[in-house]
Design a protein around this motif. Structure first.
Motif, PDB file in Angstrom:
ATOM      1  N   ARG A 165       6.172  -5.961  -9.407  1.00 45.48           N
ATOM      2  CA  ARG A 165       5.569  -5.201  -8.317  1.00 45.48           C
ATOM      3  C   ARG A 165       4.087  -4.974  -8.575  1.00 45.48           C
ATOM      4  O   ARG A 165       3.635  -4.946  -9.724  1.00 45.48           O
ATOM      5  N   GLY A 166       3.344  -4.782  -7.479  1.00 48.40           N
ATOM      6  CA  GLY A 166       1.931  -4.454  -7.579  1.00 48.40           C
ATOM      7  C   GLY A 166       1.566  -3.415  -6.542  1.00 48.40           C
ATOM      8  O   GLY A 166       2.005  -3.494  -5.383  1.00 48.40           O
ATOM      9  N   LEU A 167       0.768  -2.435  -6.927  1.00 51.07           N
ATOM     10  CA  LEU A 167       0.315  -1.391  -6.006  1.00 51.07           C
ATOM     11  C   LEU A 167      -1.010  -1.816  -5.396  1.00 51.07           C
ATOM     12  O   LEU A 167      -1.963  -2.120  -6.110  1.00 51.07           O
ATOM     13  N   LEU A 168      -1.043  -1.852  -4.072  1.00 49.74           N
ATOM     14  CA  LEU A 168      -2.267  -2.172  -3.339  1.00 49.74           C
ATOM     15  C   LEU A 168      -3.099  -0.908  -3.158  1.00 49.74           C
ATOM     16  O   LEU A 168      -2.559   0.146  -2.774  1.00 49.74           O
ATOM     17  N   LEU A 169      -4.405  -1.016  -3.407  1.00 48.20           N
ATOM     18  CA  LEU A 169      -5.297   0.139  -3.318  1.00 48.20           C
ATOM     19  C   LEU A 169      -6.560  -0.213  -2.552  1.00 48.20           C
ATOM     20  O   LEU A 169      -7.205  -1.222  -2.848  1.00 48.20           O
ATOM     21  N   ASP A 170      -6.904   0.631  -1.557  1.00 49.06           N
ATOM     22  CA  ASP A 170      -8.205   0.493  -0.913  1.00 49.06           C
ATOM     23  C   ASP A 170      -9.173   1.558  -1.384  1.00 49.06           C
ATOM     24  O   ASP A 170     -10.346   1.567  -1.014  1.00 49.06           O
ATOM     25  N   SER A 171      -8.683   2.471  -2.226  1.00 49.43           N
ATOM     26  CA  SER A 171      -9.516   3.457  -2.919  1.00 49.43           C
ATOM     27  C   SER A 171      -8.712   3.959  -4.110  1.00 49.43           C
ATOM     28  O   SER A 171      -7.479   3.816  -4.144  1.00 49.43           O
ATOM     29  N   PHE A 172      -9.411   4.521  -5.071  1.00 49.61           N
ATOM     30  CA  PHE A 172      -8.713   5.114  -6.213  1.00 49.61           C
ATOM     31  C   PHE A 172      -8.392   6.573  -5.876  1.00 49.61           C
ATOM     32  O   PHE A 172      -9.069   7.496  -6.305  1.00 49.61           O
TER      33      PHE A 172
ATOM     34  N   PHE B 120       0.831  -1.199   0.000  1.00 49.27           N
ATOM     35  CA  PHE B 120       0.000   0.000   0.000  1.00 49.27           C
ATOM     36  C   PHE B 120       0.872   1.258   0.000  1.00 49.27           C
ATOM     37  O   PHE B 120       0.370   2.350  -0.260  1.00 49.27           O
ATOM     38  N   GLN B 121       2.159   1.103   0.326  1.00 51.51           N
ATOM     39  CA  GLN B 121       3.056   2.238   0.505  1.00 51.51           C
ATOM     40  C   GLN B 121       3.906   2.453  -0.749  1.00 51.51           C
ATOM     41  O   GLN B 121       4.839   1.684  -1.006  1.00 51.51           O
TER      42      GLN B 121
ATOM     43  N   ALA C  70       3.490  -4.250 -12.360  1.00 54.15           N
ATOM     44  CA  ALA C  70       2.874  -5.246 -13.235  1.00 54.15           C
ATOM     45  C   ALA C  70       1.404  -5.414 -12.935  1.00 54.15           C
ATOM     46  O   ALA C  70       0.643  -5.871 -13.785  1.00 54.15           O
ATOM     47  N   ALA C  71       0.991  -5.046 -11.702  1.00 56.08           N
ATOM     48  CA  ALA C  71      -0.379  -5.328 -11.277  1.00 56.08           C
ATOM     49  C   ALA C  71      -0.910  -4.240 -10.360  1.00 56.08           C
ATOM     50  O   ALA C  71      -0.152  -3.518  -9.700  1.00 56.08           O
ATOM     51  N   LEU C  72      -2.234  -4.162 -10.319  1.00 59.24           N
ATOM     52  CA  LEU C  72      -2.964  -3.392  -9.322  1.00 59.24           C
ATOM     53  C   LEU C  72      -3.741  -4.396  -8.478  1.00 59.24           C
ATOM     54  O   LEU C  72      -4.436  -5.260  -9.025  1.00 59.24           O
ATOM     55  N   VAL C  73      -3.614  -4.274  -7.170  1.00 59.89           N
ATOM     56  CA  VAL C  73      -4.267  -5.204  -6.253  1.00 59.89           C
ATOM     57  C   VAL C  73      -5.246  -4.377  -5.419  1.00 59.89           C
ATOM     58  O   VAL C  73      -4.843  -3.638  -4.526  1.00 59.89           O
ATOM     59  N   CYS C  74      -6.540  -4.516  -5.739  1.00 59.61           N
ATOM     60  CA  CYS C  74      -7.544  -3.603  -5.202  1.00 59.61           C
ATOM     61  C   CYS C  74      -8.535  -4.302  -4.280  1.00 59.61           C
ATOM     62  O   CYS C  74      -8.799  -5.500  -4.424  1.00 59.61           O
ATOM     63  N   ASN C  75      -9.095  -3.540  -3.367  1.00 53.23           N
ATOM     64  CA  ASN C  75     -10.312  -3.971  -2.698  1.00 53.23           C
ATOM     65  C   ASN C  75     -11.289  -4.389  -3.788  1.00 53.23           C
ATOM     66  O   ASN C  75     -11.533  -3.640  -4.736  1.00 53.23           O
ATOM     67  N   HIS C  76     -11.835  -5.585  -3.676  1.00 52.64           N
ATOM     68  CA  HIS C  76     -12.604  -6.149  -4.798  1.00 52.64           C
ATOM     69  C   HIS C  76     -13.783  -5.275  -5.219  1.00 52.64           C
ATOM     70  O   HIS C  76     -14.216  -5.315  -6.373  1.00 52.64           O
ATOM     71  N   ALA C  77     -14.311  -4.459  -4.288  1.00 52.15           N
ATOM     72  CA  ALA C  77     -15.456  -3.607  -4.618  1.00 52.15           C
ATOM     73  C   ALA C  77     -15.095  -2.501  -5.603  1.00 52.15           C
ATOM     74  O   ALA C  77     -15.998  -1.899  -6.227  1.00 52.15           O
ATOM     75  N   LEU C  78     -13.813  -2.198  -5.768  1.00 52.78           N
ATOM     76  CA  LEU C  78     -13.391  -1.134  -6.682  1.00 52.78           C
ATOM     77  C   LEU C  78     -13.488  -1.538  -8.153  1.00 52.78           C
ATOM     78  O   LEU C  78     -13.541  -0.683  -9.030  1.00 52.78           O
TER      79      LEU C  78
END
Length: 246
Positions: free
Chosen positions: A166-173, A149-150, A187-195
């Protein structure tokens, strides 16, 4: 898009909630349920050893107290990281990243390392974890996926070992998320599934990112993500979802 050798289904913290999180016992249970990829949280001990733990403090998941990153590995390795979960796991130790690397490599498993710094140690943790991952997986075909997330931790990981995915973790856009992921060469975005919806999946994939989701514990949510064509599902419910269905 960058090469993507990873399976779709990923066991959260080893085995979700069915075993003490982030321990080798959890990895073994996840593997027994057919999972071939695992997510885990990694931070640094006071003497710079990467070890598995989600919380900043030891209280919830070990017999210790205080901030984990303020203790040397010699002390951390003696803690009970299993009794909090259930009596059957009493005595289970904390796992070092090296322990987990050996286990995954010997069994042909894949790993998602979430870089989880003790607050204030984002750059140091990103650097040390990336260097350790590069050393531990040297000569292996598929390296671990590093996520956080950081952005500071991911930037440090990129600077230290740019070849590791690498992948960026996101709990909001949040403002600038896409530009940040591009700058970090993720290489990836790892999001809260609701996003994720059809528009955000298209936006991410058009920018060259794989799309992963956390933490997916309901059948309806998993079906929605599969229908959207996302690339990875991180779940606690290793007893509900069979990775053989991917």
């Amino acid at each position: 898009m960058k090469p993507w050798p990873y399976p779709r289904w990923i066991a959260h913290r080893g085995a979700g909630k069915l075993a003490p999180e982030n321990t080798l016992a959890a990895f073994r249970l996840g593997a027994a349920h057919g999972y071939r990829m695992f997510e885990c949280d990694v931070k640094l001990s006071a003497d710079g050893v990467p070890f598995l733990m989600h919380d900043a403090t030891l209280n919830r998941t070990t017999s210790g107290h205080g901030t984990g990153g303020e203790q040397p590995w010699r002390m951390l390795s003696q803690l009970d990281a299993g009794r909090w979960h259930s009596r059957n796991y009493a005595g289970e130790p904390l796992a070092s990243l090296e322990n987990v690397a050996r286990y995954c490599q010997h069994n042909g498993y894949f790993l998602n390392i979430e870089i989880k710094p003790t607050p204030g140690l984002e750059t140091q943790t990103g650097t040390v974890v990336a260097d350790a991952a590069a050393r531990l997986w040297q000569g292996h075909t598929v390296p671990p996926l590093l996520t956080s997330f950081q952005p500071e931790a991911l930037e440090a990981a990129r600077a230290a070992q740019p070849q590791l995915p690498r992948g960026l973790l996101l709990d909001s856009f949040w403002k600038g998320w896409l530009e940040t992921a591009l700058t970090l060469d993720c290489a990836a975005l790892v999001c809260n599934h609701a996003l994720w919806d059809s528009a955000t999946v298209l936006q991410a994939k058009s920018a060259g990112f794989r799309t992963l989701s956390y933490t997916v514990n309901d059948d309806w949510a998993a079906r929605r993500l599969l229908d959207l064509g996302t690339d990875g599902i991180i779940t606690d419910r290793i007893d509900l979802f069979s990775p053989a269905t991917e």
